[in-house]
Design an enzyme around this catalytic site. Structure first.
Site, short mmCIF file in Angstrom:
data_model
loop_
_atom_site.label_atom_id
_atom_site.label_comp_id
_atom_site.label_asym_id
_atom_site.label_seq_id
_atom_site.Cartn_x
_atom_site.Cartn_y
_atom_site.Cartn_z
N HIS A 395 -22.95 34.01 14.68
CA HIS A 395 -24.07 34.62 13.97
C HIS A 395 -23.75 36.02 13.46
O HIS A 395 -24.54 36.59 12.68
CB HIS A 395 -25.30 34.68 14.89
CG HIS A 395 -26.60 34.49 14.17
ND1 HIS A 395 -26.74 34.70 12.82
CD2 HIS A 395 -27.82 34.07 14.60
CE1 HIS A 395 -27.98 34.47 12.45
NE2 HIS A 395 -28.66 34.07 13.51
N ARG A 622 10.95 -20.09 -16.74
CA ARG A 622 10.89 -19.06 -15.70
C ARG A 622 10.58 -19.68 -14.35
O ARG A 622 9.51 -20.27 -14.15
CB ARG A 622 9.83 -18.01 -16.06
CG ARG A 622 9.68 -16.90 -15.03
CD ARG A 622 8.75 -15.81 -15.57
NE ARG A 622 8.50 -14.79 -14.58
CZ ARG A 622 9.31 -13.78 -14.30
NH1 ARG A 622 10.47 -13.70 -14.93
NH2 ARG A 622 9.00 -12.89 -13.39
#
Length: 657
Positions: A395, A622
């Site tokens: 504080h 492929r």
């Protein structure tokens, strides 16, 4: 690290004072038993302790002499008092003392010589008669084995063996009504924690409390962990997300990361260059006790969620394995504690010297007034679980209004503000939008009936356009979204996720929660395979696809997973060998598409189980060689001969390179 004065050590290692104290004791016994990085600090602590012990030797000597004089002077008077007390005591007391002292070495039980029945052992009392033979132990049969005075005597057990054992000293004191307080001196971690708590009393603190709805936090964590479970693995906890929200808030609200200090003897507010985020880790010891350490993540304010998550898990792992170093404990500015793990709603922790604030995370639960409500009731009423956050701050340099704004910013992020969850999803490469915060609009029956129809529209939209959100590009990350697949386009929100709705037979059930409906739709149409079939004209064909797709995800059996892995390894090994052995040869590699092999294997195997006579495969060049060898059964030797130019003339297949 520069050498620190002794009184600054607790501030440098705030929250870990017990650990420093424990290592200092090891250093005093054997300096080589601790890391050399600790030596400069412990040398300063040793100098400080030596100066304290030698500060006033003359005063210590004078005090000792004075104490000795007082003791010697008081001795005669004490002796006289003791003598007079003994003379004034009744005679019966003196007679009781001797038997009581002897009873400690005797068995606790004794036989009843008259009736022969066992009696409960009693405490020794004054003996006035000569019923027992002088000098002989109690509980010994004098006539069983020879004459009186025979060296071999057989004991007679008046009670079971367990009852004949002498009672502990503490139990005897309790039986006699003389219970005493137990005093245990604090040592090691407990001593350091007590000293730290005393030191923390000099820090004037205050605490700000804020309750945050956790509905959005829970829902987005479910989405994150569901994605991680299907991909890389791992788990994100609530603490990870809340901790990251705190770091983001500290980065955008730097006045909460301020430390009190003194410069030239004058008070000052110190703004650290970085947020060193402390994580409280509970570490079990070998003896079963537990200790709490608070290492920190350095420079946390500049991290992405992925970096923070990785650093968090690393520091916890090293903490549990005892691999943390001095730098890990040094310089914590803000720390996070989680008392909610044991059900605490919220707590007010002590703030250690050298820290700006400590954030506490309370339990994740419904408010107390809804603890007795059923899940269906809370879902209908739109009641969310909440989580309570606390900010305990110094504080002297941080004010209450600032701490309140800080927690408000944390809540803003946890409710999705400033794209908080979007940043987390992007860091983890989750290709879907996060759940968005919205206010519940479940207010009247008309809206509820309207929502049932809108949910049917949502289901149809996923069947038609779900493939547009499928994650089919492994080379680039994109967060996929489409307005027709967003629940907000249909007047729905996160509050409707837990409510049950009529499904019209979706998934083979009449009632399902919206969360389950969305989960099945995404698993069917929006994962890594895009599916389009709604263009089919035959309703039976469309229904067949729906029955096969729209169900909960079922993980393959262990044997099936090993089979898939074996097919993938075979495809990868074949391509790697061809690329290494026949460099420069023209071929069409399957590299990057090896998943075709286990896919074809599964399809053809299921076809064989259904008694299909044959399979014809038409495909591009492929991956053709890989399919021929790993699916069609063409031998590797045959393929290698074709690469080397020695083709079999009987073969009817054209060479496929």
């Amino acid at each position: 690290m520069p050498e620190q004065p002794h009184h600054l050590i607790p501030e440098e290692f705030a929250g870990n004072e017990w650990l420093v104290d424990e290592l200092f004791e090891k250093y005093q016994d054997d300096k080589n038993s601790v890391d050399k990085k600790w030596w400069p600090i412990f040398e300063e602590m040793s100098k400080g302790s030596d100066s304290d012990s030698t500060s006033s030797p003359s005063q210590t000597a004078s005090n000792s002499n004075g104490a000795a004089t007082k003791t010697s002077a008081a001795a005669p008077s004490k002796a006289a008092a003791s003598s007079s007390t003994q003379e004034n005591k009744p005679k019966v007391t003196q007679e009781k003392t001797a038997p009581a002292a002897k009873a400690d070495s005797k068995p606790r039980s004794e036989a009843n010589s008259n009736s022969g029945e066992p009696k409960r052992a009693a405490a020794p009392t004054a003996t006035t008669g000569g019923s027992k033979a002088k000098g002989k132990p109690e509980g010994v049969d004098q006539e069983a084995n020879g004459t009186e005075g025979s060296p071999t005597k057989r004991p007679i057990r008046a009670q079971p063996e367990g009852a004949a054992k002498p009672k502990p000293k503490a139990q005897e004191q309790q039986d006699q009504g003389e219970a005493q307080d137990k005093v245990v001196k604090l040592r090691g971690p407990a001593k350091a924690v007590a000293a730290n708590m005393d030191a923390s009393l000099s820090v004037p603190t205050a605490t700000t409390v804020r309750a945050v709805p956790a509905k959005l936090l829970i829902d987005n964590r479910l989405v994150i962990n569901s994605h991680l479970a299907r991909n890389r693995g791992g788990k994100v906890s609530f603490t990870h997300i809340i901790g990251y929200a705190v770091i983001r808030a500290l980065a955008n609200f730097p006045s909460q990361n301020v430390v009190y200090g003194e410069v030239d003897g004058k008070p000052a507010a110190i703004q650290p260059a970085h947020v060193n985020f402390g994580i409280a880790i509970d570490i079990p010891n070998k003896d079963g006790s537990r200790n709490l350490v608070v290492p920190n993540i350095k420079g946390a304010e500049g991290m992405t969620f992925m970096q923070f998550w990785t650093a968090y898990e690393d520091i916890v792992k090293r903490g549990r394995s005892g691999e943390l170093t001095m730098e890990d404990y040094q310089g914590t500015t803000v720390s996070l504690t989680n008392p909610g793990g044991i059900g605490t709603v919220h707590s007010v922790p002590r703030l250690s010297k050298g820290q700006a604030c400590i954030v506490g995370v309370g339990a994740l639960d419904y408010p107390a007034e809804y603890k007795g409500a059923s899940p269906r009731t809370t879902a209908r009423m739109g009641v969310s679980k909440i989580i309570t956050l606390t900010s305990t701050y110094d504080h002297r340099v941080i004010q209450g209004a600032g701490s309140g704004e800080f927690l408000k910013l944390v809540e803003h992020y946890l409710l999705g503000g400033d794209n908080f969850y979007d940043n987390i999803f992007e860091a983890l490469r989750i290709p879907y939008e996060p759940v968005r915060w919205a206010v519940d609009n479940q207010v009247n029956p008309e809206t509820q009936i309207n929502k049932v129809a809108r949910i049917q529209q949502l289901i149809h939209a996923y069947r038609v356009r779900g493939h547009l959100m499928a994650d089919t590009n492994p080379l680039e990350y994109v967060m996929r979204k489409h307005p027709d697949l967003d629940i907000r386009s249909y007047g729905l929100s996160l509050w409707d996720l837990e409510r049950e709705w009529p499904t019209g037979g979706f998934g083979g059930q009449e009632l399902l929660t919206l969360r389950v409906i969305l989960g099945r739709l995404r698993d069917a149409y929006c994962r890594t395979v895009g599916i389009e079939y709604m263009h089919l004209q035959d309703p039976e064909e469309r229904e067949w696809f729906q029955n096969k797709l729209e169900h909960d995800y079922q993980k393959p059996a262990r044997e099936e997973q090993f089979r898939i892995l074996g097919r993938l390894n075979a495809a990868e090994a074949f391509e790697t060998f061809l690329q290494t052995k026949y460099v420069g040869q023209k071929r069409f590699s399957l590299e990057g598409g090896e998943s075709l092999i286990p896919l074809l294997d599964a399809i053809i195997s299921d076809a064989a189980d259904e008694s299909l006579a044959g399979v014809g495969i038409a495909m591009a060049h492929r991956g053709r060689l890989n399919v021929l060898t790993n699916i069609a059964g063409k031998s590797y030797a045959q393929v290698f001969r074709e690469f080397e130019g020695s083709q079999d003339p009987k073969s009817i297949e054209a060479p496929a390179m």
